[in-house]
Design an enzyme around this catalytic site. Structure first.
Site, PDB file in Angstrom:
ATOM      1  CD  GLU A 217      10.873  -4.029  -0.304  1.00  0.00           C
ATOM      2  OE1 GLU A 217      10.404  -3.450  -1.289  1.00  0.00           O
ATOM      3  OE2 GLU A 217      10.303  -4.970   0.279  1.00  0.00           O
TER       4      GLU A 217
ATOM      5  CD  GLN B 267      -3.011  -0.582   2.385  1.00  0.00           C
ATOM      6  OE1 GLN B 267      -2.677   0.090   3.353  1.00  0.00           O
ATOM      7  NE2 GLN B 267      -4.232  -1.062   2.242  1.00  0.00           N
ATOM      8  CD1 TRP B 268       5.378   3.898   2.211  1.00  0.00           C
ATOM      9  CD2 TRP B 268       4.780   3.095   4.205  1.00  0.00           C
ATOM     10  NE1 TRP B 268       6.013   4.628   3.175  1.00  0.00           N
ATOM     11  CE2 TRP B 268       5.670   4.153   4.410  1.00  0.00           C
ATOM     12  CE3 TRP B 268       4.290   2.419   5.317  1.00  0.00           C
ATOM     13  CZ2 TRP B 268       6.071   4.570   5.672  1.00  0.00           C
ATOM     14  CZ3 TRP B 268       4.685   2.827   6.578  1.00  0.00           C
ATOM     15  CH2 TRP B 268       5.560   3.889   6.763  1.00  0.00           C
ATOM     16  CB  ILE B 269       5.333   0.837  -2.715  1.00  0.00           C
ATOM     17  CG1 ILE B 269       6.535   1.112  -3.623  1.00  0.00           C
ATOM     18  CG2 ILE B 269       4.311   0.000  -3.465  1.00  0.00           C
ATOM     19  CD1 ILE B 269       7.776   1.391  -2.895  1.00  0.00           C
ATOM     20  NE  ARG B 270       0.333   2.263  -6.592  1.00  0.00           N
ATOM     21  CZ  ARG B 270      -0.777   2.527  -7.259  1.00  0.00           C
ATOM     22  NH1 ARG B 270      -1.830   1.803  -7.035  1.00  0.00           N
ATOM     23  NH2 ARG B 270      -0.814   3.475  -8.150  1.00  0.00           N
TER      24      ARG B 270
ATOM     25  NE  ARG C 214      -1.902   5.120   2.067  1.00  0.00           N
ATOM     26  CZ  ARG C 214      -2.565   4.302   1.270  1.00  0.00           C
ATOM     27  NH1 ARG C 214      -3.592   3.596   1.718  1.00  0.00           N
ATOM     28  NH2 ARG C 214      -2.231   4.197   0.005  1.00  0.00           N
TER      29      ARG C 214
ATOM     30  NE  ARG D 125      16.864 -10.641  -8.839  1.00  0.00           N
ATOM     31  CZ  ARG D 125      17.453 -10.201  -9.959  1.00  0.00           C
ATOM     32  NH1 ARG D 125      17.497  -8.907 -10.216  1.00  0.00           N
ATOM     33  NH2 ARG D 125      18.017 -11.030 -10.807  1.00  0.00           N
TER      34      ARG D 125
ATOM     35  CG  ASP E  80       8.533  16.660  -0.734  1.00  0.00           C
ATOM     36  OD1 ASP E  80       7.414  16.943  -0.255  1.00  0.00           O
ATOM     37  OD2 ASP E  80       8.703  16.352  -1.929  1.00  0.00           O
TER      38      ASP E  80
END
Lengths: 305, 305, 305, 305
Positions: free
Chosen positions: A120, A109-112, A223, A124, A212
């Site tokens: 992150e 959700q946050w990355i939207r 949020r 991998r 910012d």
């Protein structure tokens, strides 16, 4: 515990190494630097760095050569004016860098929020830790019956137990298998970039997130809102506390004009004017849909009979 | 002079007020803070604030709890690796805020870099100063005969004099008229937002410009390039010097992989392989267009006969 | 006239060449394609291309395989819901590309909206036309006495004449000198990238500007507002008319929730509740500053005594 | 199969409803519209809409009133010039909207490209389908021994079987439990926003993704690269095929200058010049690190002994 002892030692080392700088300093923020504020069962928010303070907002708005401050009172008035009139660019002149540990489904959700910088932890490249979000019993909410994307009552008794048992055992098994597939004793060991696909969305990840102040306020407005999913709202609330200490005047304006304010539509304003003129308006004759009427009532604090 | 005495006093006041901080500090950057570096005849670049240093890039790349530094040597290797493989996000974790005074026609090129924050001095709200960019005689270049958007030889004698005379007198007259239209003695005085339209593009404006290191490198690669217009290139060059002092390892990697490097096309690589195999390749049999061949020759340092 | 005959011929040629497509088509927008809508004395707005329609917003919101439309009525309800709850991503799924001709001082405000794509006519590469914005007499406003960045009464008589005379003669002289510096008869001719610096901010430039519907609404909310400078507001108003024809349901929601709506602060809401409870509130006992009170009164439509 | 019969019917309905438009049309892209191109075991890529074609790139670069095309040959030359000189803005004037179905761990990489618009299927609002990515046996790669974030040899025999068995059974059990927790027969049923946390990262999600051509090329350069994870590379390769049909000239320039090209550092260029001068350079005397030398050798096509 959110951080291990050796991680805490690293944090302490940083907090015990003050340096001299000519930059703007926010004492409120210095007190937060590096400390891990716990969120959920294994998550945290830590301030890694910041740029600017209340005065820096005014300094930028005035494009000044010196501090840009005439007086604290003037600065507060200017900041309120800027916030009220959607002059967003001076707020963009402050920046904060956070280290956040959070469940993957919260991270998604946050990355939207795209206007931010993110690094992150890479599954991998590295192996994730065995840490999963398991809700507290009072956070086990049923699907809302009125709102397709919301929560209703809390689950109880057997049902709650079954859910917790499922979440715990599936997480544990998924991680056991993750390790088993990665293992290189007596076998080649599956590539990390593949093995991670077996891990459920309640596993914790972590990232550095830099944003910012203007875009952070936008994030917080959405949020820290009552309609946000609880698991991301608790992060937003911790960040609200941090921002209040960092830029008290800007946060206060944000609270007044955004968090605590309300937006009325043209139709809503028309209803408001009729009410102020003494008319008794109901949903039927308001011209508002049921949903809009409910939200309108909430904004003006009317009890919905 | 780029700044007035009272502006210099404000700058000195800021440089004489060190504070204690727990944040990452770059000594190289502290030495630059607030100072006005002159550019062109009235312009400047000043560092107002910064966030991060070389170690902060590594700290973010490792999503670490502490400093993220194992050793300076390790950090340099990691930074070179990140730059070589276009891992841009760790470089976004450093940020700088500049105060820049620049001619409007330079500002119009500069602003095309969208991933940055800007607060410009408002000519709707305030009155601009009487400061215009008048080129040095050796910067008075003729239109290039080979490149539609470039410069050729330097103008000389009467022509150069006529050009300078035009630029000076038109600027002066435009500003006189600007003041005359704004004046409120014996008349109402034209609105500032209208009067400014009479001012030519060589008038100076100023802004606060905040950008992350990755996007700054992108700006510098394009604007410190030999093909950039000289009047913006000189700003880029001053900023290069500042960035070298701020994050020496990152700047060094940028110099090696971007500023001093070259991009070859698939067709160019094919020619290169033939040359390395000993073949004598000319434009005719290269498969490259004239323009591509000229740029290819330049990249491998061949004199173009 | 905004376009020359040969430009109009090019436009007509495009309008006379229909093609077959499987994409979503907005008939309202097809009627606008390529036509030059005049703005100010020499400016225009032309639609060059567009993507999506009202149904495409719903299709994206539902991540659907087919049209995404259940019925026009359902779509309107969904679009109103999305707008009301700040679900901006479905609106980003529509895109428009405009060709705009506008004075440079307007372009400088416009470009501050960063989330858009721009290709501007290059005065490094090409020679600008002799076209300057000269305000209509009734647009010659005095500086506002109450608002530092606004306009007050209209200039009259001699003062208006003097201003118009200045703007016309300075523009004309600047352009004559621009041509003279560029000229290559009997001299080398100054580089275009330098000669342009003599041109004032009321010269016209032009660009292709591409933006998604969400960001376009943001632009329109700020620039079609009564506080925007008139010279950019007239462009925003023309674009409003175009968008209404393109996506009628989305535009109608935008009009209701944004253009015609109002934002109240927490303090403003508190006053509102007291008023609705029958209390007679004045600025003195409202807790609002004078500016906030004035804006509050305007929002609820009270005459300011 | 990637889509169900009823989804295919919706797709067919859209493909059987041609409309008339005055916009630029790319025949190559019309042939792709709406069709589901299969990727991995249950994924797909579908073109939902597009804006512009090769000619539109030139039209924007020339800020023209008409088509912007002088001839196809001229257009190709201009497009190659723009690509070679990193003039990115004309490529931003083309836009594409895709519907993509992809495993969550692929979606998490993909979303890191921020300059795009996204509408994802919401697992807060809706229930996800029982569809998981299970690799083909030949895609079951071991962890690379030389590259921390890469793959090595293929797993074989018992190990491969164990991995497949784990992935299948854990996915199936997780989904069974997801349904069980959501179920409302005889219990309240857990909120969807919570139940989803039990689902592993190989479950499929889907989204609408809209991006301009410049940013799409950037995505493709990184994700169609040999070092990208195979599971995202196969999506990039399908998109490459689509783009080739959409804007053949732009894609061809992209292939030559980006996909098939190589970037040399200043140090690499120095080695190249020595080699071209006939010197026999080895890693030892090259000044390049081992990693850089290996990549340098690969770029010039030398066999690494």
């Amino acid at each position: 515990m959110a951080v291990t002892q050796s991680q805490q030692d690293e944090i302490d080392a940083l907090r015990n190494a003050p340096r001299s700088t000519l930059r703007a300093v926010s004492e409120g923020m210095e007190a937060h630097l590096y400390k891990a504020h716990s969120v959920l069962d294994h998550g945290f928010v830590r301030v890694i760095d910041y740029m600017g303070d209340d005065a820096a907002i005014c300094q930028a708005a005035r494009v000044s050569y010196g501090k840009g401050t005439k007086s604290v009172q003037n600065d507060e008035g200017l900041i309120r004016y800027l916030m009220r009139h959607w002059h967003s660019t001076p707020f963009e002149m402050c920046e904060v860098k956070l280290h956040v540990k959070l469940p993957v489904f919260v991270a998604r959700q946050w990355i939207r929020h795209r206007t931010a910088n993110v690094n992150e932890y890479s599954a991998r490249y590295s192996i994730l830790d065995r840490e999963f979000y398991i809700p507290q019993p009072d956070a086990l909410a049923a699907q809302s019956t009125s709102n397709n994307q919301g929560r209703g009552e809390t689950l109880e008794g057997d049902e709650a137990e079954r859910v917790l048992e499922i979440l715990k055992s599936d997480s544990g098994r998924a991680y056991d298998h993750y390790e088993e597939m990665l293992g290189q004793e007596g076998q080649k060991g599956l590539a990390r970039e593949l093995a991670r696909m077996n891990l459920p969305a309640n596993i914790y990840t972590q990232w550095y997130w830099k944003v910012d102040l203007h875009n952070l306020f936008h994030f917080l407005r959405l949020r820290a809102d009552a309609h946000a999913q609880m698991e991301i709202r608790v992060y937003a609330e911790v960040i609200c506390d941090i921002v209040r200490d960092w830029v008290p005047a800007a946060y206060s304006a944000f609270e007044d004009y955004r968090l605590g304010g309300a937006q009325f539509s043209a139709s809503g304003l028309a209803v408001l004017k009729r009410m102020l003129a003494g008319e008794d308006v109901s949903q039927d004759n308001s011209g508002l849909s049921k949903g809009e009427w409910r939200e309108f009532q909430a904004a003006i604090g009317s009890a919905d009979p």
